[in-house]
Write an enzyme that holds these catalytic residues in place. Sequence first.
Site, PDB file in Angstrom:
ATOM      1  N   GLN A  84     -11.664   7.206  -4.636  1.00  0.00           N
ATOM      2  CA  GLN A  84     -12.190   7.730  -3.371  1.00  0.00           C
ATOM      3  C   GLN A  84     -13.584   8.325  -3.621  1.00  0.00           C
ATOM      4  O   GLN A  84     -14.252   7.923  -4.535  1.00  0.00           O
ATOM      5  CB  GLN A  84     -11.208   8.753  -2.781  1.00  0.00           C
TER       6      GLN A  84
ATOM      7  N   ASP B 247      -2.803   8.347  -1.822  1.00  0.00           N
ATOM      8  CA  ASP B 247      -4.137   8.956  -1.865  1.00  0.00           C
ATOM      9  C   ASP B 247      -4.470   9.586  -0.515  1.00  0.00           C
ATOM     10  O   ASP B 247      -3.809   9.327   0.480  1.00  0.00           O
ATOM     11  CB  ASP B 247      -5.192   7.901  -2.215  1.00  0.00           C
TER      12      ASP B 247
ATOM     13  N   GLY C  67     -11.183   4.025   1.055  1.00  0.00           N
ATOM     14  CA  GLY C  67     -12.075   4.851   1.881  1.00  0.00           C
ATOM     15  C   GLY C  67     -13.344   4.170   2.330  1.00  0.00           C
ATOM     16  O   GLY C  67     -14.291   4.825   2.751  1.00  0.00           O
TER      17      GLY C  67
ATOM     18  N   ASP D  53      -7.821  -7.259   1.241  1.00  0.00           N
ATOM     19  CA  ASP D  53      -6.796  -7.411   2.276  1.00  0.00           C
ATOM     20  C   ASP D  53      -7.353  -6.889   3.584  1.00  0.00           C
ATOM     21  O   ASP D  53      -8.253  -6.048   3.585  1.00  0.00           O
ATOM     22  CB  ASP D  53      -5.537  -6.602   1.926  1.00  0.00           C
TER      23      ASP D  53
ATOM     24  N   CYS E   8     -12.866 -28.293   9.759  1.00  0.00           N
ATOM     25  CA  CYS E   8     -11.671 -27.628   9.225  1.00  0.00           C
ATOM     26  C   CYS E   8     -10.494 -28.589   9.134  1.00  0.00           C
ATOM     27  O   CYS E   8     -10.257 -29.394  10.041  1.00  0.00           O
ATOM     28  CB  CYS E   8     -11.316 -26.432  10.120  1.00  0.00           C
TER      29      CYS E   8
ATOM     30  N   GLY F 270      -0.827   5.979   2.525  1.00  0.00           N
ATOM     31  CA  GLY F 270      -1.837   7.033   2.642  1.00  0.00           C
ATOM     32  C   GLY F 270      -2.757   6.830   3.827  1.00  0.00           C
ATOM     33  O   GLY F 270      -2.967   7.733   4.636  1.00  0.00           O
ATOM     34  N   PHE F 271      -3.299   5.621   3.957  1.00  0.00           N
ATOM     35  CA  PHE F 271      -4.252   5.356   5.031  1.00  0.00           C
ATOM     36  C   PHE F 271      -3.606   5.536   6.405  1.00  0.00           C
ATOM     37  O   PHE F 271      -4.188   6.125   7.308  1.00  0.00           O
ATOM     38  CB  PHE F 271      -4.824   3.939   4.897  1.00  0.00           C
TER      39      PHE F 271
ATOM     40  N   CYS G 247      -7.283 -27.528   8.752  1.00  0.00           N
ATOM     41  CA  CYS G 247      -6.021 -26.816   8.987  1.00  0.00           C
ATOM     42  C   CYS G 247      -5.180 -27.521  10.059  1.00  0.00           C
ATOM     43  O   CYS G 247      -5.685 -28.356  10.821  1.00  0.00           O
ATOM     44  CB  CYS G 247      -6.275 -25.356   9.375  1.00  0.00           C
TER      45      CYS G 247
ATOM     46  N   CYS H 168      -6.673 -27.210  13.667  1.00  0.00           N
ATOM     47  CA  CYS H 168      -7.862 -28.011  13.966  1.00  0.00           C
ATOM     48  C   CYS H 168      -7.580 -29.516  13.947  1.00  0.00           C
ATOM     49  O   CYS H 168      -8.259 -30.289  14.617  1.00  0.00           O
ATOM     50  CB  CYS H 168      -8.988 -27.658  12.996  1.00  0.00           C
TER      51      CYS H 168
ATOM     52  N   ASP I  72       0.857  -1.179   0.000  1.00  0.00           N
ATOM     53  CA  ASP I  72       0.000   0.000   0.000  1.00  0.00           C
ATOM     54  C   ASP I  72       0.900   1.237   0.000  1.00  0.00           C
ATOM     55  O   ASP I  72       2.112   1.134   0.181  1.00  0.00           O
ATOM     56  CB  ASP I  72      -0.956  -0.013   1.199  1.00  0.00           C
ATOM     57  N   SER I  73       0.310   2.412  -0.188  1.00  0.00           N
ATOM     58  CA  SER I  73       1.127   3.616  -0.381  1.00  0.00           C
ATOM     59  C   SER I  73       1.480   4.335   0.914  1.00  0.00           C
ATOM     60  O   SER I  73       2.282   5.255   0.924  1.00  0.00           O
ATOM     61  CB  SER I  73       0.380   4.600  -1.285  1.00  0.00           C
TER      62      SER I  73
END
Length: 371
Positions: A190, A147, A217, A267, A305, A96-97, A307, A310, A93-94
Amino acid sequence: MAVSYIVNQKSSECDARVGTLKTPHGEVETPVFMPVGTQATVKTMTPDELKELESEIILSNTYHLYLRPGSKLIKEAGGLHKFMNWDRPILTDSGGFQVFSLGNRRNITEQGVEFRSHIDGSKMFLSPEKAVEIQEDLGSDIMMVFDECPPYPADEIYVKKSLDRTLRWAKRCKDSQNHADKQALFGIVQGGMYPKLRKESALRTVELDFPGYAVGGLSVGEPKELMLEVLENTTPFLPEEKPRYLMGVGTADYLVEGVYRGIDMFDCVFPTRVARNGTAMTWTGKMTVRNASYKKDFSPIDKSCECYTCKNYSRAYIRHLVKTNEILGFRLITWHNLYFLVQLMKEIRQAIKNDNFKDWRESFYKSYQHN
């Protein structure tokens, strides 16, 4: 071109689709959930364990890696893939968030954002050009434009100004990119909770011609119904032949609803974060394993499950580990949660291929309780 995308099959009942995302570090079948490795690691998991879970792509965080250990050091190490020993695709990611989450510790200007590090309070500056430079140092397969993520709620005048700035920044990101043949740069739509602004942002971002588009956003505190409404007013304006990425969404019901509305990539820190609180994700909803009711429960988290967790451990044992703050407890729940989401996306893809995603979605909700 660094990244290409092919839609292999579309649902005849809704906007869901199955596709193949080709990157320099391998192919990814979509729809896909990307585990988040904020600090160049998916918390408590090794890369080999992620492969065992069949994770095809992970996300890492520009802001955090810029602060520690520094993007130049990672570049010196041979890039993020070598640094963290992960040879599959990475999206960064950039930042920004994260920067906009700093609230009063940041100041937005046309040039970029001046902010104080959350670690030591030192003054830092992040611009569109700097965000791209950092991501080029990291060497991710997919980079995101820098952003501005407006808060929720925010008035329409503010969101419009923010949207315009995000578009100017997106163009600056694209203009400063040096390795378009090795790294793809995705645009971000956005527009807050305003359908008119979402449409405008989508159309103007598409005009800049990115190889993929994210919807940013959302999942910032708004009601679920509003988020889905905004999504419905955004994805129809994004090109069908390019991947669509809904940022920061990771609960099972949101993934199902996102796919239903044409989203290909997701994500979220949710599965790893709640694992550290002793909460497991299951086909019937969230399970708080630390609760006293599981003290003598010797069954697995989820009987259906397959996994590692489990197949080998009981709720009682995992609860004991969590209550005593043993790292293994958090590891085992994280393993289970990520496995659950990978399997969920597998089932979703198969249902789309069988062209019965609508029926599958209905049966999913018969057992799933969002709590």
